[in-house]
Design a protein around this motif. Structure first.
Motif, mmCIF file in Angstrom:
data_model
loop_
_atom_site.group_PDB
_atom_site.id
_atom_site.type_symbol
_atom_site.label_atom_id
_atom_site.label_comp_id
_atom_site.label_asym_id
_atom_site.label_seq_id
_atom_site.Cartn_x
_atom_site.Cartn_y
_atom_site.Cartn_z
ATOM 1 N N THR A 36 0.829 -1.204 0.000
ATOM 2 C CA THR A 36 0.000 0.000 0.000
ATOM 3 C C THR A 36 0.862 1.252 0.000
ATOM 4 N N SER A 37 1.902 1.245 0.816
ATOM 5 C CA SER A 37 2.813 2.399 0.829
ATOM 6 C C SER A 37 3.524 2.546 -0.519
ATOM 7 N N LEU A 38 3.874 1.431 -1.139
ATOM 8 C CA LEU A 38 4.512 1.482 -2.462
ATOM 9 C C LEU A 38 3.574 2.104 -3.497
ATOM 10 N N ILE A 39 2.279 1.745 -3.420
ATOM 11 C CA ILE A 39 1.301 2.348 -4.329
ATOM 12 C C ILE A 39 1.285 3.863 -4.151
ATOM 13 N N ASN A 40 1.234 4.308 -2.907
ATOM 14 C CA ASN A 40 1.166 5.743 -2.645
ATOM 15 C C ASN A 40 2.451 6.465 -3.029
ATOM 16 N N MET A 41 3.594 5.800 -2.837
ATOM 17 C CA MET A 41 4.867 6.379 -3.276
ATOM 18 C C MET A 41 4.902 6.480 -4.805
ATOM 19 N N GLY A 42 4.314 5.470 -5.453
ATOM 20 C CA GLY A 42 4.212 5.519 -6.914
ATOM 21 C C GLY A 42 3.330 6.658 -7.386
ATOM 22 N N ASN A 43 2.259 6.945 -6.628
ATOM 23 C CA ASN A 43 1.369 8.045 -6.998
ATOM 24 C C ASN A 43 2.121 9.370 -7.054
ATOM 25 N N ILE A 44 3.002 9.569 -6.077
ATOM 26 C CA ILE A 44 3.761 10.825 -6.042
ATOM 27 C C ILE A 44 4.636 10.948 -7.291
ATOM 28 N N GLU A 45 5.283 9.848 -7.678
ATOM 29 C CA GLU A 45 6.107 9.885 -8.895
ATOM 30 C C GLU A 45 5.241 10.114 -10.132
ATOM 31 N N TYR A 46 4.024 9.576 -10.106
ATOM 32 C CA TYR A 46 3.094 9.808 -11.215
ATOM 33 C C TYR A 46 2.758 11.291 -11.336
ATOM 34 N N TYR A 47 2.445 11.929 -10.218
ATOM 35 C CA TYR A 47 2.117 13.353 -10.259
ATOM 36 C C TYR A 47 3.300 14.183 -10.732
ATOM 37 N N ARG A 48 4.507 13.696 -10.417
ATOM 38 C CA ARG A 48 5.710 14.395 -10.863
ATOM 39 C C ARG A 48 6.068 14.047 -12.305
ATOM 40 N N LYS A 49 5.300 13.186 -12.884
ATOM 41 C CA LYS A 49 5.474 12.731 -14.277
ATOM 42 C C LYS A 49 6.702 11.837 -14.450
ATOM 43 N N ASN A 50 7.136 11.205 -13.369
ATOM 44 C CA ASN A 50 8.226 10.216 -13.436
ATOM 45 C C ASN A 50 7.585 8.835 -13.597
ATOM 46 N N TYR A 51 7.125 8.548 -14.826
ATOM 47 C CA TYR A 51 6.301 7.364 -15.049
ATOM 48 C C TYR A 51 7.050 6.059 -14.808
ATOM 49 N N HIS A 52 8.328 6.045 -15.166
ATOM 50 C CA HIS A 52 9.118 4.831 -14.958
ATOM 51 C C HIS A 52 9.177 4.487 -13.468
ATOM 52 N N ASP A 53 9.505 5.483 -12.644
ATOM 53 C CA ASP A 53 9.616 5.234 -11.199
ATOM 54 C C ASP A 53 8.257 4.877 -10.599
ATOM 55 N N ALA A 54 7.205 5.548 -11.101
ATOM 56 C CA ALA A 54 5.853 5.236 -10.611
ATOM 57 C C ALA A 54 5.514 3.774 -10.909
ATOM 58 N N LEU A 55 5.766 3.353 -12.132
ATOM 59 C CA LEU A 55 5.423 1.988 -12.526
ATOM 60 C C LEU A 55 6.265 0.966 -11.757
ATOM 61 N N LYS A 56 7.496 1.326 -11.462
ATOM 62 C CA LYS A 56 8.362 0.441 -10.668
ATOM 63 C C LYS A 56 7.729 0.192 -9.296
ATOM 64 N N PHE A 57 7.271 1.258 -8.656
ATOM 65 C CA PHE A 57 6.596 1.112 -7.359
ATOM 66 C C PHE A 57 5.330 0.262 -7.492
ATOM 67 N N TYR A 58 4.558 0.489 -8.564
ATOM 68 C CA TYR A 58 3.301 -0.243 -8.746
ATOM 69 C C TYR A 58 3.550 -1.735 -8.968
ATOM 70 N N PHE A 59 4.568 -2.062 -9.773
ATOM 71 C CA PHE A 59 4.880 -3.473 -10.014
ATOM 72 C C PHE A 59 5.349 -4.157 -8.730
ATOM 73 N N GLU A 60 6.176 -3.449 -7.948
ATOM 74 C CA GLU A 60 6.631 -4.010 -6.670
ATOM 75 C C GLU A 60 5.443 -4.263 -5.749
ATOM 76 N N ALA A 61 4.512 -3.293 -5.735
ATOM 77 C CA ALA A 61 3.307 -3.450 -4.911
ATOM 78 C C ALA A 61 2.495 -4.653 -5.378
ATOM 79 N N LEU A 62 2.337 -4.793 -6.693
ATOM 80 C CA LEU A 62 1.558 -5.902 -7.243
ATOM 81 C C LEU A 62 2.175 -7.243 -6.844
ATOM 82 N N GLN A 63 3.495 -7.330 -6.900
ATOM 83 C CA GLN A 63 4.162 -8.569 -6.474
ATOM 84 C C GLN A 63 3.809 -8.919 -5.034
#
Length: 477
Positions: A166-193
């Motif tokens: 859950t924290s990884l998802i939220n950390m990914g959201n911040i990168e998404y808002y900053r338009k750092n899509y690669h880092d956001a997706l990295k957090f989301y994939f880690e969360a999904l795992q």
């Protein structure tokens, strides 16, 4: 293309609510709780008061606050910091959903202090995460990232895969808002795992939704719809209306902005709006009204679009959501450009730019530059046209976008989520096969053991019978 913050607050609420999932109707549940609370005592009574407060969150602010106060008073008399912390955190959730961020922040902070006194790490993590959500809603992304990481570190210490995710998802959201899509997706994939490993269906759906947002941003709409429909299927089974509404809103975005299937989008948006109104979710209502405004602007219905933008803007002002205000200003400016209302469009783009600079929303900064240079060109103010056109060109990120897409492709290969799901499925099937074999071997073993007992018993009886018979035999001479 109209600008919209796709996935605005679509994926950050996982730790907010109590684990109180009820399938009966709210009225029946509330009546049952009232009956239980009359006979309950001590800590159980506090928990019931808190649950009643939650139940009234969307129907009666007065009752919600009344039951919170009863819970807090009793928990204070019992001197139980865990329960006072829980009561305050839950009241913070209510204020969050009502759009009152200052009070939400205040109650989450108070809950955090109580949990610290009680030494309750899980409670602290929840409150830290929720404080991050408040900062995120105010577009204070550095502060939000700090609290999300603090929550993640506690969950990691506790070894809680779901909390970490859950924290990884939220950390990914911040990168998404900053338009750092690669880092956001990295957090989301880690969360999904993590969600897959802990077999958390709602968490898996939340991660799918988050991943879909990134694919939408980089133009891979088929992949985005695939992940969104996976999430939709899970939420339809779990019955989580709030999260289902966010997924449906994202699907409608794709139909509206990219596939130009406007009727499908309109049906979905209206369905989502109804769900948000039933939930009394002001932020959600504001977002859907803005989305409908964008849709009607696409369809050439500018009067309806502008009216919806005004309604959305009023709601975002009410709840103090700066990111939402920036989004609405951008879309309203674009709609005014469509009808050549350049002088009216200018202040909207300036408003959007001011908030975007303040909050670090890169997408809106460049979108504002583009809107401004178009307005100044149409008005013949060429010095200002040159100024904003040059700023727009300097901030264009076509190469960055291509690099992001390349890095994202590497991420997909690294995480191999589908393979992980297949492996988990195979492991579950193998586990079932082993379990069946184990049961078979156990039954066989029990059978053999019983057979051995029967044989030994028969042998014993046979020997005994021979011995008895030998007493009556006359030995030969």
């Amino acid at each position: 293309m109209q600008y919209r913050m796709k996935g605005k607050r679509l994926i950050g609420f996982f730790l907010l609510s109590l684990s109180w999932n009820l399938t009966a109707s709210p009225v029946l549940v509330t009546d049952s709780l009232k009956q239980l609370v009359n006979t309950a005592t001590g800590k159980q009574k506090v928990s019931l008061y808190i649950q009643l407060s939650e139940n009234y969150r969307n129907t009666s602010v007065y009752d919600c606050k009344t039951y919170y106060q009863k819970a807090l008073d009793l928990a204070t008399r019992l001197n139980d910091k865990n329960l006072t912390g829980l009561a305050k955190k839950t009241m913070g959730v209510s204020y969050f959903y009502w759009g009152d961020m200052p009070h939400a922040f205040q109650y989450f902070k108070k809950g955090l202090l109580d949990y610290r006194e009680a030494g309750n790490l899980k409670g602290q993590s929840n409150c830290l995460n929720n404080i991050g959500l408040v900062y995120e809603s105010q577009a204070r992304f550095d502060s939000a990232a700090y609290y999300y990481k603090a929550s993640w570190l506690i969950e990691k210490e506790l070894g809680n895969l779901g909390g970490e995710a859950t924290s990884l998802i939220n950390m990914g959201n911040i990168e998404y808002y900053r338009k750092n899509y690669h880092d956001a997706l990295k957090f989301y994939f880690e969360a999904l795992q993590n969600f897959i490993r802990s077999d958390d269906k709602n968490g898996i759906a939340m991660a799918y939704n988050s991943i879909a947002i990134i694919y939408t941003q980089i133009g891979e709409y088929d992949k985005a719809l695939m992940y969104l429909n996976k999430a939709r299927a899970i939420y339809a089974i779990t019955g989580d209306t709030r999260k289902l509404s966010r997924v449906l809103d994202n699907i409608a975005d794709i139909y509206s902005d990219h596939l130009k299937e406007y009727k499908k989008a309109e049906v979905l948006y209206n369905r989502v709006l109804q769900m948000k109104e039933e939930l009394n979710d002001k932020g959600g209502i504001a977002l859907v009204k803005c989305n409908l405004g964008v849709l009607y602007s696409h369809m050439g219905l500018q009067t309806q679009a502008l009216s919806l933008f005004d309604e959305s803007q009023r709601l975002y002002e009410e709840i103090g959501d700066k990111t939402g205000l920036s989004m609405v200003a951008m879309n309203k400016g674009r709609a005014l450009l469509e009808i050549n209302a350049f002088k009216k469009a200018l202040p909207e783009f300036k408003k959007c730019l001011a908030i975007a600079h303040e909050t670090g929303l890169k997408e809106y900064v460049n979108g504002s530059y583009k809107g401004l240079f178009k307005c100044y060109a149409a008005l013949g103010q060429f010095d200002l046209f040159n100024k904003y056109y040059n700023l727009f060109e300097q901030n264009r990120d076509t190469l960055t976008q291509k690099l992001e897409e390349s890095r994202i492709a590497e991420l997909e290969a690294h995480f191999k989520i589908d393979s992980l799901l297949q492996q988990r499925k195979a492991l579950l099937q193998e586990s079932k096969r082993k379990e069946t074999k184990l049961k078979t071997y156990t039954l066989i073993s029990i059978g053999l053991f019983l057979l051995l007992i029967i044989v030994l018993l028969a042998f014993f009886l046979y020997r005994k019978a021979r011995k008895e018979a030998s007493k009556y035999n006359i030995p030969p001479e």
